[in-house]
Design a protein around this motif. Structure first.
Motif, PDB file in Angstrom:
ATOM      1  N   UNK A   1       0.879  -0.673  -0.230  1.00 17.02           N
ATOM      2  CA  UNK A   1       0.149  -0.365  -0.201  1.00 17.02           C
ATOM      3  C   UNK A   1       0.962   1.517   0.276  1.00 17.02           C
ATOM      4  N   UNK A   2       0.389   1.906  -1.498  1.00 21.38           N
ATOM      5  CA  UNK A   2       1.529   3.166  -1.187  1.00 21.38           C
ATOM      6  C   UNK A   2       0.689   4.355  -0.818  1.00 21.38           C
ATOM      7  N   UNK A   3       0.815   5.531  -0.961  1.00 18.39           N
ATOM      8  CA  UNK A   3       0.945   6.759  -0.359  1.00 18.39           C
ATOM      9  C   UNK A   3       0.930   7.821  -1.703  1.00 18.39           C
ATOM     10  N   UNK A   4      -0.628   8.858  -2.171  1.00 11.21           N
ATOM     11  CA  UNK A   4      -0.426   9.321  -3.594  1.00 11.21           C
ATOM     12  C   UNK A   4      -0.947  10.652  -3.331  1.00 11.21           C
ATOM     13  N   UNK A   5      -0.062  11.564  -3.745  1.00 18.18           N
ATOM     14  CA  UNK A   5      -0.903  12.771  -3.677  1.00 18.18           C
ATOM     15  C   UNK A   5      -1.456  12.777  -5.318  1.00 18.18           C
ATOM     16  N   UNK A   6      -3.151  13.471  -5.378  1.00 20.65           N
ATOM     17  CA  UNK A   6      -4.003  14.327  -5.626  1.00 20.65           C
ATOM     18  C   UNK A   6      -4.089  15.271  -6.574  1.00 20.65           C
TER      19      UNK A   6
END
Ligand SMILES: [Zn+2]
Ligand SMILES: [Zn+2]
Length: 745
Positions: A1-6
């Motif tokens: 599980x990664x962390x993404x900024x959109x």
């Protein structure tokens, strides 16, 4: 599980975007948060790459109806572990947040106002995050209730609960209201639904009522009754100008089968759409000129409820203004300005901050073609192909004025302001500049204006004390169309327009302008003739016709035709000729507008324009009603090409030949001539991109035929009208060029 900024930019605030993201994330079981920032919306999520891509694609394809996404970017960041998905308070940072235009009432709200068990049954201000008031009520950003004209209404408990619930359609719907807490309508002693019923009664009885709507007042009457429509027409002092008609989608479908036009009619922008509906039971007084009528949907709940309450299916809904004055926006202004039309006023208590006319559009090649851009479209920006340094205010031209404020690649083109020749419209012009500056928090450091020093807009530019860039009128036309189509250089502009000051001090109008290697040159023009009576010639196509005939040496041959068939008195002809020969009150012009009006006068017999381009519109109308076949009148290669067109028109009138076919032949001949000239430039200069701009391109037949027949790539205006409403955009775009050579050799 990664962390993404959109990061999402565009019109994504105040349109239900965060609740949409909330629900979407919830559906995928994602944790993280969504928040507004100054350029749009920021989303952080814990997600697998696979789910991320589904999530991103859903954002694009399923976003709320009023959202308009310009870009979605995403990247992975250092891991943050989230426990839930939340809607976080807005972050404030430097940037430009776009404001949504006002749109038509949505289906869900329509259902509520039609449902007797709903608490918003027949409530004229019902709205949600998916629909209607936005730009008209916003004073400044960020878009929150206190910065709108809804600030004075305190939400009741039920409305507040909707407003606070992220899963509700009214989550953060700033104009949220209900009969218990929101604005109300009133007329005389009646309020609420009784006021609407009273208004309907007056309309049923043949009366005229001034109705306050979204961006201003309309004058409304029953479109099927001759007497009120004729009265309204006379009072507006518009003997022949079409009046807009409001009706339901289900009604118009019975009379029109033009798919793209109906789609536009029914769109959230809901402009007035020009359609041909000869069988609709509308008073011929609505448009004595032709079967074409501008139809508009009842785009607010107020209009919808009013139309339902009336006996008729068709209402005239024309903007509440005196001739050439801006639309009235408050009780006092409306009663003062409109007292000559009616003593009946249906007011309401929600103030209008930005006044907006109805937009006006037609269809060319199955796509919308905008003639007046206001409600539903403004203040959405045009994205420039390149960036402006700093911030520029472009003040537009004199007629059909708009203003543009540009920063970076954003060009914020204002709503239609109008003709700047009366004090009220000039006030509206200055008011719009100030309001746009406040709304977007922009402070221009430069100003761009027309080269004509006497325009109110040019004088205003001078008074700002800012550095001024003057842009020639037709260069601005070309630039505006280039801006809309993402073009930077190597184009041929076919600019067919009424009036603009040229660099040689004469009036230009029918111009073939080339921009090659950032150098602009004027390659060709329409015939240069004298314009007797200066600006007054636009009202007097009969006099201009005399000037063209005189110029071509045809006057003696057709003097009798002028007097016997077109009823131009002999002494007027003599006077015009002596003005020209002695150069009194005359200026040379290459105007394409005057050219079309004069040919129109010769064919149609309209020698005095009762409104702008009257004889030219009649000319187009005649040509439209002819069959789609034509015969050559003259050779496009001939040096006497333009002269031969006038000879032909005069012969037709002299012989009482059918005007329709003749008009069609003339149109087709001009199209062929333009294509001939354009192809020559293409061969000699290698230019393949052709720009069409100028008021004459409001002539649909001309525009359509050019696009149909010409093999080169033709660009026309998309979101901005081809008339002088586009000038401010062109002036602003001109400012993105640091080096440009203007008519230098
Ligand atoms: Zn709604
Ligand atoms: Zn309420």
């Amino acid at each position: 599980m990664s962390t993404y900024k959109i990061l999402v930019t565009g019109v994504v605030q105040g349109v239900g975007f965060r609740p949409f993201i909330f629900k979407l994330a919830d559906g995928y079981g994602l944790k993280g948060y969504v928040t507004n920032n100054s350029s749009g919306v920021e989303i952080l999520i814990n997600s697998s790459e696979n789910v991320l891509h589904k999530f991103l694609s859903d954002i694009e394809t399923r976003c709320p109806p009023l959202a308009h996404i310009l870009s979605i970017t995403h990247f992975e960041i250092d891991e943050i572990k989230f426990e839930i998905f939340a809607i976080e308070p807005s972050k404030v940072s430097a940037g430009i947040t776009l404001v949504s235009p006002d749109t038509a009432i949505c289906k869900d709200c329509l259902k509520e106002i039609s449902d007797p068990s709903n608490r918003r049954y027949q409530y004229p201000f019902t709205n949600c995050t998916n629909c209607w008031p936005r730009y008209s009520i916003i004073k400044s950003m960020p878009y929150d209730r206190p910065t709108t004209t809804m600030s004075k209404f305190r939400m009741c408990k039920e409305c507040q609960a909707e407003y606070d619930d992220p899963t509700d359609r009214r989550f953060h719907a700033q104009p949220n209201a209900c009969p218990a807490c929101g604005p109300m309508v009133y007329i005389g002693k009646y309020a609420g639904i009784n006021a609407i019923r009273e208004t309907a009664k007056i309309i049923n009885d043949g009366g005229i009522v001034a109705v306050k709507g979204l961006g201003g007042y309309h004058l409304i009457c029953d479109a099927t009754q001759n007497i009120p429509v004729k009265t309204l027409r006379n009072l507006k002092n518009r003997p022949d100008k079409p009046l807009a008609v409001m009706c339901e989608n289900s009604t118009i479908q019975k009379y029109v089968n033009n798919e793209p036009a109906l789609k536009l009619f029914n769109s959230p922008q809901a402009p007035i759409v020009i359609m041909n509906a000869p069988d609709a039971p509308i008073s011929p007084q609505a448009n004595p000129m032709s079967d074409n009528i501008g139809f508009v949907s009842p785009y607010t709940p107020l209009h919808k409820i009013l139309l339902d309450a009336c006996d008729t299916d068709f209402l005239i809904a024309t903007s509440g203004n005196k001739k050439d004055e801006p639309i009235a926006k408050n009780d006092r202004e409306a009663e003062k300005a409109l007292s000559g039309f009616t003593s009946h006023f249906l007011h309401h208590t929600r103030p209008i901050h930005n006044r907006l006319d109805d937009s006006l559009a037609t269809i060319v090649d199955d796509t919308p073609y905008i003639m007046r851009r206001a409600r539903g479209f403004a203040p959405y920006p045009v994205m420039l192909p390149s960036s402006v340094d700093g911030c520029v205010l472009a003040v537009g031209a004199h007629l059909k004025n708009t203003i543009t404020i540009a920063k970076g690649k954003y060009a914020f083109v204002s709503q239609y302001i109008g003709d700047l020749d009366n004090p009220d419209t000039c006030d509206f012009f200055e008011e719009t500049i100030e309001k746009m500056k406040t709304l977007y928090g922009l402070e221009p450091d430069r100003v761009a204006c027309d080269a004509h020093p006497d325009y109110h807009s040019s004088k205003y530019a001078k008074e700002t004390g800012l550095p001024i860039q003057k842009v020639q009128h037709h260069v601005a036309h070309m630039m505006a169309c280039m801006a809309e189509n993402g073009l930077r250089d190597d184009v041929l502009g076919v600019i067919l327009d009424g009036t603009g000051l040229g660099t040689d001090g004469t009036i230009w109008g029918g111009e073939f302008l080339m921009m090659k290697d950032r150098k602009i040159s004027r390659l060709l023009s329409f015939p240069k003739v004298m314009q007797p009576g200066l600006d007054g010639a636009a009202k007097n196509p009969g006099r201009m016709l005399v000037s063209y005939l005189h110029h071509f040496g045809l006057l003696n041959k057709y003097a009798d035709t002028l007097t016997s068939k077109l009823f131009i008195p002999e002494k007027d002809i003599r006077l015009t000729v002596s003005m020209i020969d002695r150069n009194i009150n005359c200026i040379p012009t290459t105007s394409a507008g005057r050219f079309f009006e004069s040919l129109g006068a010769a064919i149609s017999g309209i020698t005095t324009n009762l409104f702008e381009a009257h004889s030219a519109m009649k000319f187009e109308g005649l040509a439209q009603s002819a069959e789609d076949i034509s015969q050559d009148i003259t050779d496009v290669k001939s040096d006497d090409f333009y002269k031969n067109l006038f000879s032909y028109a005069m012969e037709v009138t002299n012989n009482n030949d059918p005007k329709e076919i003749a008009s069609r032949n003339l149109h087709d001949q001009i199209v062929k001539k333009i294509i001939f000239e354009v192809e020559k430039v293409q061969r000699e200069m290698g230019i393949t991109d052709i720009i069409l701009s100028g008021g004459v391109f409001q002539n649909i037949l001309l525009t359509q035929q050019l696009q149909k027949i010409c093999d080169l790539t033709i660009y026309r205006h998309k979101a901005i009208p081809p008339n002088d409403s586009c000038i401010s955009l062109g002036q602003a775009y001109y400012n993105t060029y640091s080096k440009i050579k203007n008519f230098s050799s």
